[in-house]
Structure formats: structure tokens, C-alpha cells
Scaffold this motif. Structure first.
Motif, PDB file in Angstrom:
ATOM      1  N   LEU A 145      39.767  24.086  35.462  1.00  0.00           N
ATOM      2  CA  LEU A 145      40.681  23.290  34.412  1.00  0.00           C
ATOM      3  C   LEU A 145      42.039  23.769  34.013  1.00  0.00           C
ATOM      4  O   LEU A 145      42.757  23.286  33.503  1.00  0.00           O
ATOM      5  CB  LEU A 145      39.982  22.583  33.307  1.00  0.00           C
ATOM      6  N   HIS A 146      41.934  25.083  34.175  1.00  0.00           N
ATOM      7  CA  HIS A 146      42.905  25.863  33.627  1.00  0.00           C
ATOM      8  C   HIS A 146      44.319  25.399  34.375  1.00  0.00           C
ATOM      9  O   HIS A 146      44.549  25.061  35.553  1.00  0.00           O
ATOM     10  CB  HIS A 146      42.933  27.413  34.152  1.00  0.00           C
ATOM     11  N   PRO A 147      45.478  25.163  33.440  1.00  0.00           N
ATOM     12  CA  PRO A 147      46.836  24.313  33.928  1.00  0.00           C
ATOM     13  C   PRO A 147      47.293  25.542  34.667  1.00  0.00           C
ATOM     14  O   PRO A 147      48.216  24.970  35.540  1.00  0.00           O
ATOM     15  CB  PRO A 147      47.290  24.261  32.663  1.00  0.00           C
ATOM     16  N   GLN A 148      47.127  26.860  34.800  1.00  0.00           N
ATOM     17  CA  GLN A 148      47.969  27.851  35.387  1.00  0.00           C
ATOM     18  C   GLN A 148      47.252  28.360  36.609  1.00  0.00           C
ATOM     19  O   GLN A 148      46.327  29.190  36.467  1.00  0.00           O
ATOM     20  CB  GLN A 148      48.418  29.158  34.745  1.00  0.00           C
ATOM     21  N   VAL A 149      47.474  27.593  37.827  1.00  0.00           N
ATOM     22  CA  VAL A 149      46.733  27.955  39.155  1.00  0.00           C
ATOM     23  C   VAL A 149      46.725  29.537  39.413  1.00  0.00           C
ATOM     24  O   VAL A 149      45.567  29.985  39.753  1.00  0.00           O
ATOM     25  CB  VAL A 149      47.351  27.467  40.393  1.00  0.00           C
ATOM     26  N   GLU A 150      47.650  30.142  39.159  1.00  0.00           N
ATOM     27  CA  GLU A 150      47.807  31.691  39.498  1.00  0.00           C
ATOM     28  C   GLU A 150      46.759  32.361  38.461  1.00  0.00           C
ATOM     29  O   GLU A 150      46.376  33.392  38.736  1.00  0.00           O
ATOM     30  CB  GLU A 150      49.333  32.263  39.034  1.00  0.00           C
ATOM     31  N   VAL A 151      46.421  31.883  37.326  1.00  0.00           N
ATOM     32  CA  VAL A 151      45.583  32.383  36.224  1.00  0.00           C
ATOM     33  C   VAL A 151      44.110  32.435  36.880  1.00  0.00           C
ATOM     34  O   VAL A 151      43.324  33.348  36.879  1.00  0.00           O
ATOM     35  CB  VAL A 151      45.658  31.848  34.941  1.00  0.00           C
ATOM     36  N   GLU A 152      43.831  30.981  37.377  1.00  0.00           N
ATOM     37  CA  GLU A 152      42.527  30.944  38.103  1.00  0.00           C
ATOM     38  C   GLU A 152      42.312  32.015  39.327  1.00  0.00           C
ATOM     39  O   GLU A 152      41.287  32.589  39.444  1.00  0.00           O
ATOM     40  CB  GLU A 152      42.494  29.697  38.636  1.00  0.00           C
ATOM     41  N   VAL A 153      43.323  32.184  40.118  1.00  0.00           N
ATOM     42  CA  VAL A 153      43.416  32.982  41.069  1.00  0.00           C
ATOM     43  C   VAL A 153      42.895  34.437  40.606  1.00  0.00           C
ATOM     44  O   VAL A 153      42.199  35.047  41.127  1.00  0.00           O
ATOM     45  CB  VAL A 153      44.441  32.841  41.971  1.00  0.00           C
ATOM     46  N   ALA A 154      43.904  34.874  39.800  1.00  0.00           N
ATOM     47  CA  ALA A 154      44.009  36.270  39.497  1.00  0.00           C
ATOM     48  C   ALA A 154      42.385  36.670  38.825  1.00  0.00           C
ATOM     49  O   ALA A 154      41.979  37.578  39.029  1.00  0.00           O
ATOM     50  CB  ALA A 154      44.876  36.293  38.077  1.00  0.00           C
ATOM     51  N   MET A 155      41.948  35.711  37.831  1.00  0.00           N
ATOM     52  CA  MET A 155      40.795  35.755  37.076  1.00  0.00           C
ATOM     53  C   MET A 155      39.413  35.852  38.278  1.00  0.00           C
ATOM     54  O   MET A 155      38.499  36.488  37.932  1.00  0.00           O
ATOM     55  CB  MET A 155      40.581  34.741  35.964  1.00  0.00           C
ATOM     56  N   CYS A 156      39.829  34.877  39.046  1.00  0.00           N
ATOM     57  CA  CYS A 156      38.632  35.004  40.239  1.00  0.00           C
ATOM     58  C   CYS A 156      38.623  36.089  40.919  1.00  0.00           C
ATOM     59  O   CYS A 156      37.495  36.648  41.118  1.00  0.00           O
ATOM     60  CB  CYS A 156      38.995  33.246  41.077  1.00  0.00           C
ATOM     61  N   ARG A 157      39.513  36.672  41.651  1.00  0.00           N
ATOM     62  CA  ARG A 157      39.550  37.837  41.993  1.00  0.00           C
ATOM     63  C   ARG A 157      39.129  39.123  41.291  1.00  0.00           C
ATOM     64  O   ARG A 157      38.229  39.863  41.906  1.00  0.00           O
ATOM     65  CB  ARG A 157      41.049  38.083  42.652  1.00  0.00           C
ATOM     66  N   ALA A 158      39.492  38.860  40.089  1.00  0.00           N
ATOM     67  CA  ALA A 158      38.955  40.157  39.286  1.00  0.00           C
ATOM     68  C   ALA A 158      37.405  40.206  38.952  1.00  0.00           C
ATOM     69  O   ALA A 158      36.759  41.116  39.093  1.00  0.00           O
ATOM     70  CB  ALA A 158      39.813  40.171  37.831  1.00  0.00           C
ATOM     71  N   TYR A 159      37.118  38.851  38.498  1.00  0.00           N
ATOM     72  CA  TYR A 159      35.595  38.741  38.381  1.00  0.00           C
ATOM     73  C   TYR A 159      34.783  38.902  39.767  1.00  0.00           C
ATOM     74  O   TYR A 159      34.013  39.468  39.441  1.00  0.00           O
ATOM     75  CB  TYR A 159      35.319  37.366  37.830  1.00  0.00           C
ATOM     76  N   ASN A 160      35.263  38.570  40.890  1.00  0.00           N
ATOM     77  CA  ASN A 160      34.588  38.656  42.061  1.00  0.00           C
ATOM     78  C   ASN A 160      34.368  40.272  42.384  1.00  0.00           C
ATOM     79  O   ASN A 160      33.205  40.602  42.638  1.00  0.00           O
ATOM     80  CB  ASN A 160      35.160  37.840  43.044  1.00  0.00           C
ATOM     81  N   ALA A 161      35.542  40.827  42.204  1.00  0.00           N
ATOM     82  CA  ALA A 161      35.558  42.406  42.477  1.00  0.00           C
ATOM     83  C   ALA A 161      34.574  43.318  41.644  1.00  0.00           C
ATOM     84  O   ALA A 161      33.764  43.801  42.054  1.00  0.00           O
ATOM     85  CB  ALA A 161      37.046  42.720  42.326  1.00  0.00           C
ATOM     86  N   TRP A 162      34.754  42.627  40.270  1.00  0.00           N
ATOM     87  CA  TRP A 162      34.011  43.349  39.169  1.00  0.00           C
ATOM     88  C   TRP A 162      32.442  43.123  39.580  1.00  0.00           C
ATOM     89  O   TRP A 162      31.745  43.985  39.570  1.00  0.00           O
ATOM     90  CB  TRP A 162      34.604  42.549  38.021  1.00  0.00           C
ATOM     91  N   LEU A 163      32.247  41.818  39.919  1.00  0.00           N
ATOM     92  CA  LEU A 163      30.631  41.277  40.272  1.00  0.00           C
ATOM     93  C   LEU A 163      29.965  42.096  41.230  1.00  0.00           C
ATOM     94  O   LEU A 163      29.006  42.830  41.126  1.00  0.00           O
ATOM     95  CB  LEU A 163      30.440  39.965  40.287  1.00  0.00           C
ATOM     96  N   CYS A 164      30.904  42.338  42.119  1.00  0.00           N
ATOM     97  CA  CYS A 164      30.456  42.983  43.480  1.00  0.00           C
ATOM     98  C   CYS A 164      30.164  44.433  43.224  1.00  0.00           C
ATOM     99  O   CYS A 164      29.275  45.185  43.820  1.00  0.00           O
ATOM    100  CB  CYS A 164      31.558  42.769  44.673  1.00  0.00           C
ATOM    101  N   GLU A 165      31.095  45.061  42.412  1.00  0.00           N
ATOM    102  CA  GLU A 165      31.000  46.507  42.539  1.00  0.00           C
ATOM    103  C   GLU A 165      30.088  46.742  41.271  1.00  0.00           C
ATOM    104  O   GLU A 165      29.315  47.684  41.485  1.00  0.00           O
ATOM    105  CB  GLU A 165      32.368  47.051  41.809  1.00  0.00           C
TER     106      GLU A 165
END
Lengths: 407, 120
Positions: A145-165
Motif C-alpha cells: 500500500l506504500h505510495p512510493q513504488v520504489e520504496v516497496e522495491v528497495a525494502m523488498c530486496r533488502a528484506y529478502n537479502a537479509w532474510l536469506c543471509e
């Protein structure tokens, strides 16, 4: 057999521990011999916001990373990631949400080599009798629901990388279907490409509260890639109190009861009516945390209209319910009508013995234990084992040998 | 029926409680407004530790004589809440507030001199 016990306990908050909190769940696990068979939890959570400081370091854009780090320093005034209105802990009545700080402190003191979420997750899994858990975030369920699509993308990639590692790479019993940044179809595709082969990644998850239709052509190549990889796509329900219809509700019970069904009902309807099951016949599709009755209702509604309006969905070769009956569903929050025959009919409607997967949603306020399925009298023994873990083991490619250690 | 020691009278202040474990039984013993109450610590819902959660007064809607809604407040009735899922129980009866047909098993509490016992 439990030992004969005799003691008097005071209830001091500082003595709180998850193991003690779930002592009755462990008792159920021992009484039902959960150690003898596989139990997979296809929907459990951690509070990734407690680790934002670490997660933010994984944000690739230096500008967004700085915004995130700085906004987190002033918690309470504003948040770059936003949040969702609600009081899921029922005004403090779900005490573990507050008391878990004692668990956090205890785990931090242990000085384990892994992130504390690993130890904390294994603790409640063992207490319940769970072998594998599919771990999802909590506040990020609303990131779509975040109005800034680039924030969703950035946070998603960060979280996924963090969770995997930090989590999946070090603990084989914790698995995940990673967050897909669905508001940016290209980024969603790239997420599957980049993370699909990481250890513990058993699929990908779309948070359901969002306003892009699942049948948009922009998603076709992502669905094709997932189908080719054999990894499921899951739609994890949540609510949006600011949704125009749901904003009419004045209590959390209303928003939760409706919201957790609403978005999945819309996505499922679009998915079926637009013929996606015909275009991606081998793509495994899962629907998470909407309970069961929504599917029972929607199957009948769509079938009824379909017979009169086949021209609205010419790609379909069968009734909508027949496609829906081949998809997968998580069980929680499992409705428990007083008349068991209603629940039995609901199970029958979705082919539960092969399509339903037990989920806890722990530690959230309406979590379920494995006993909600284990104790049902109308299931076959094979069906019971399938729902509790067998089906998930097949879909996720897990070793069916139980590995839990019930306290 | 065996009597299990709970506490000295002086050890339990208003609003205090103890969990007494006696064999396979777990009993929550409450002391509130001069009375003792004891119930099974297994929730009627999914077996959670029903007596180990918050004690909180009942929430009521305030409806004016003209039947308009005027907000919410707490009544004098005391509830205790199962911490697993929020099932609420009336302290004086052990009845489940959401469905009065359900109730926790009640146990007798006896006082002998300075000692409190629950009859398990």
C-alpha cells in the motif's frame, strides 16, 4: 506421558518465556505423538521491524537507505515505511506481544552466533511440535500500500537479502516464500530470478492488500518463470482500513473479518475469470490466511454466475470451482462452527485432504495449533497427515522425516 | 478430594493470583475484592493458559435512552482473559463471555487459619 507435577507459580512478567507460554501446546504435542510425523507450518511470522536497523543496511539505493535509517531514529513521529491502523493485541489482552521483550532480552544475552529470530522461531516451533515453518514478515504485509513504488522495491530486496543471509542460510527448518514487489512487475520478475535458487526459498508471496489486478499482462512472464521453476505463488491476506469500503467499519473485528477475505476474493476472482489457470496449468497457487469459508462461498457464487455468463470468461473450460479446487489453501484462522458438518462440507469443497495445509500464524493474535486439524473426526488418517505436513512437503520439496524436539 | 496449598493469606494482595499445579490439574486461584476464585487453567477454546492473562473490567457500549450510541466504557464486572487468543471469562462465575454455554471448571477454595488451599 507427562511427569506428575506439583508446584505453585506466581505470574511475574519478567519470568515470561515462550516455552512457558506454550507449555499447554507442548502438552498437546506429546499427548498426540507429534514426534512421529511431519508437521509443516505454511504461515508463521516474525517481527522484522525489530531488525530494521540490520535490514536497512541491505537497501541498495544509498538515498533510500539514508531516508530509512534516519526516519527510524525518530520512531513515533513519522515512518518512512508507513504502517497500518489497528489494535491486533486487543488492547493488551494478547500479552505475548508485549512480554516478548523478555524473550528478546534473554536471546540477546545468549550470544548465539545466529540472528535471534532463528532461536526465537525454533523455540515456539518445538513447543508446538512443528518441524518446518514458512516465515513471513509482519509490518511488511502492508508494504503493497506504500505510495512510493520504489520504496516497496528497495525494502523488498533488502528484506529478502537479509532474510536469506541471516536466517534461511543458517537454519534449514525455517523456510520462506519471499516477498514479491508486485507494484513493479519488472522488479517482481527480477526478484524471482535473483532469489529463486537461494537456500530455504520455497516460493514467492504477494501481500494481498494492493490495487493492481493479478491478470495484468505485465505479470505473465513472472508467472511463467515461477511455473518453470516449480515454485508456488502465494497470496497472503491482510487488511487495509483505509480501503473505501472497509473504512465504513468502526472496529478492528469488522476490518479483520472482512479485510482478510476481501482482497483474496478479488484476486482469486480475477485469477480464475481471466483464465490464468488455463494459461499456467502447472503453476502452484496458494491462498494464505483467509480461513476457509471464503472459498466455499466464492466457488458457489462464481459457478452460479458462470453458467449464465460464460462469455465473460471464455478462457475457462470448466467451472470456476473446479480450478479453485486444484489450488492450495492455508488453514488459519480455521473457522469452527458448532455444527461440525458445516466444517466438513467446507473441507470437502476445497478437496482439503490434498489441497489444504495447516498454518499457525504464530505469534499473531489468532494463531492456530496443529490440534485444530489433528482433532477433526471426519478426516482420514492420510488426509490428516497431508494437511499437517505431507502436502506442504510435496509442494515445497521438504524431507518428510520429522526433526522437531518437543520440550 | 485433595487440598493443595496455594499461599499464606498475607501473601496474596488484591488482584493477585497463583497457578497451582497438582498432577495433571492446573488451577488458577484469584484473590479479588475479598473473595477467592479458582478455575481450570485450560481454556475452553484451544487449551491455552486461561487464568494467566490480563484481568480487566468488562467493556460496555454506552447507549442513551434515545438509543443513540454514546461511546464505550468499563463496567464494574471483572474479567480475566486467556492470553493465547483473548477469550474472556467472568471472574465471579468462570463463564465464557462470548458464549455463556461455555465455562471453566470451578474449584473450591478453603481458608484454614493463615493458609489458603484449593480443593483439587
Amino acid at each position: 506421558m507427562d511427569m506428575v507435577r506439583s508446584e505453585v507459580r506466581k505470574l511475574a512478567a519478567e519470568d515470561y518465556s515462550t516455552v512457558q507460554h506454550l507449555a499447554h501446546a507442548s502438552q498437546q504435542a506429546r499427548e498426540r505423538n507429534y514426534q512421529d510425523f511431519l508437521i509443516v507450518d505454511v504461515d508463521a511470522h516474525h517481527y522484522e521491524s525489530e531488525s530494521y536497523k540490520d535490514v536497512f543496511e541491505y537497501i541498495e539505493s544509498p538515498v533510500i537507505r539514508r531516508q530509512a535509517v534516519e526516519s527510524a531514529k525518530r520512531g513515533g513521529r513519522a515512518s518512512m515505511l508507513g504502517g497500518q491502523i489497528g489494535y491486533q493485541d486487543i488492547g493488551g489482552r494478547i500479552t505475548r506481544h508485549e512480554l516478548r521483550r523478555h524473550d528478546i532480552r534473554r536471546h540477546d544475552k545468549l550470544g548465539a552466533p545466529h540472528h535471534r529470530d532463528v532461536g526465537m522461531t525454533l523455540e515456539w516451533m518445538d513447543a508446538m511440535g512443528v518441524d518446518y515453518s514458512c516465515l513471513f514478515p509482519t509490518p511488511m504485509l502492508f508494504l503493497g500500500l506504500h505510495p512510493q513504488v520504489e520504496v516497496e522495491v528497495a525494502m523488498c530486496r533488502a528484506y529478502n537479502a537479509w532474510l536469506c543471509e541471516r536466517v534461511l542460510a543458517v537454519e534449514p527448518r525455517i523456510i520462506s516464500m519471499l516477498y514479491l514487489p508486485f507494484n513493479d512487475p519488472e522488479a517482481a520478475y527480477k526478484t524471482v530470478k535473483d532469489f529463486g535458487d537461494k537456500k530455504g526459498v520455497v516460493g514467492f508471496m504477494v501481500t494481498s492488500p494492493r490495487y493492481k489486478p493479478v491478470h495484468d499482462n505485465a505479470y505473465v512472464k513472472t508467472y511463467a518463470l515461477l511455473e518453470e521453476m516449480g515454485k508456488p505463488i502465494a497470496f497472503h491476506a491482510a487488511y487495509n482500513w483505509n480501503d473505501q469500503s472497509l473504512s465504513l467499519a468502526n472496529r478492528f473485528i469488522s476490518v479483520h473479518a472482512l479485510g482478510f477475505m476481501w482482497f483474496n476474493m478479488v484476486h482469486m476472482t480475477n485469477w480464475v475469470v481471466n483464465g490464468l489457470p488455463e494459461r499456467f496449468p502447472k503453476l502452484k497457487v496458494m491462498w494464505i490466511e483467509s480461513g476457509l469459508t471464503w472459498a466455499y462461498c466464492l466457488m458457489q457464487r462464481l459457478d452460479h454466475s458462470y453458467m449464465m455468463r460464460t462469455s465473460d470468461c471464455p478462457s475457462l473450460k470448466r467451472k470456476p470451482s473446479e480450478y479453485m479446487r486444484e489450488m492450495f489453501y492455508s488453514s488459519q484462522p480455521m473457522e469452527k462452527p458448532r455444527d461440525r458438518s458445516i466444517l466438513e462440507a467446507t473441507f470437502k469443497m476445497i478437496n482439503a485432504e490434498t489441497q489444504l495445509m495447516w498454518s499457525s500464524d504464530y505469534p499473531h493474535w489468532d494463531f492456530d495449533l496443529p490440534s485444530v486439524v489433528y482433532d477433526l473426526p471426519f478426516l482420514s488418517e492420510t488426509g490428516r497427515r497431508n494437511i499437517l505436513g505431507g502436502t506442504a512437503a510435496k509442494v515445497f520439496g521438504l524431507d518428510p522425516k520429522p526433526v522437531k524436539k518437543i520440550p | 478430594m485433595p487440598e493443595c496449598f496455594v499461599a499464606k493469606v498475607s501473601e496474596m494482595q488484591d488482584g493477585d493470583r497463583r497457578i497451582v499445579v497438582a498432577g495433571s490439574a492446573e488451577i488458577g486461584v484469584f484473590y479479588k475484592d475479598g473473595d477467592y476464585f479458582a478455575y481450570s487453567n485450560y481454556c475452553v477454546h484451544s487449551g491455552g493458559p486461561a487464568c494467566e492473562g490480563l484481568m480487566i473490567n468488562r467493556v460496555i457500549d454506552v447507549i442513551a435512552p434515545d438509543r443513540t450510541y454514546q461511546g464505550q466504557t468499563f463496567s464494574d464486572d471483572v474479567h480475566f482473559v486467556c492470553p493465547w487468543h483473548g477469550y474472556e471469562f467472568e471472574l465471579r462465575t468462570g463463564e465464557c463471555v462470548g458464549d455463556r454455554r461455555l465455562r471453566l471448571k470451578k474449584f473450591d477454595v478453603v481458608r484454614r487459619g493463615d493458609d489458603i488451599f484449593v480443593v483439587a
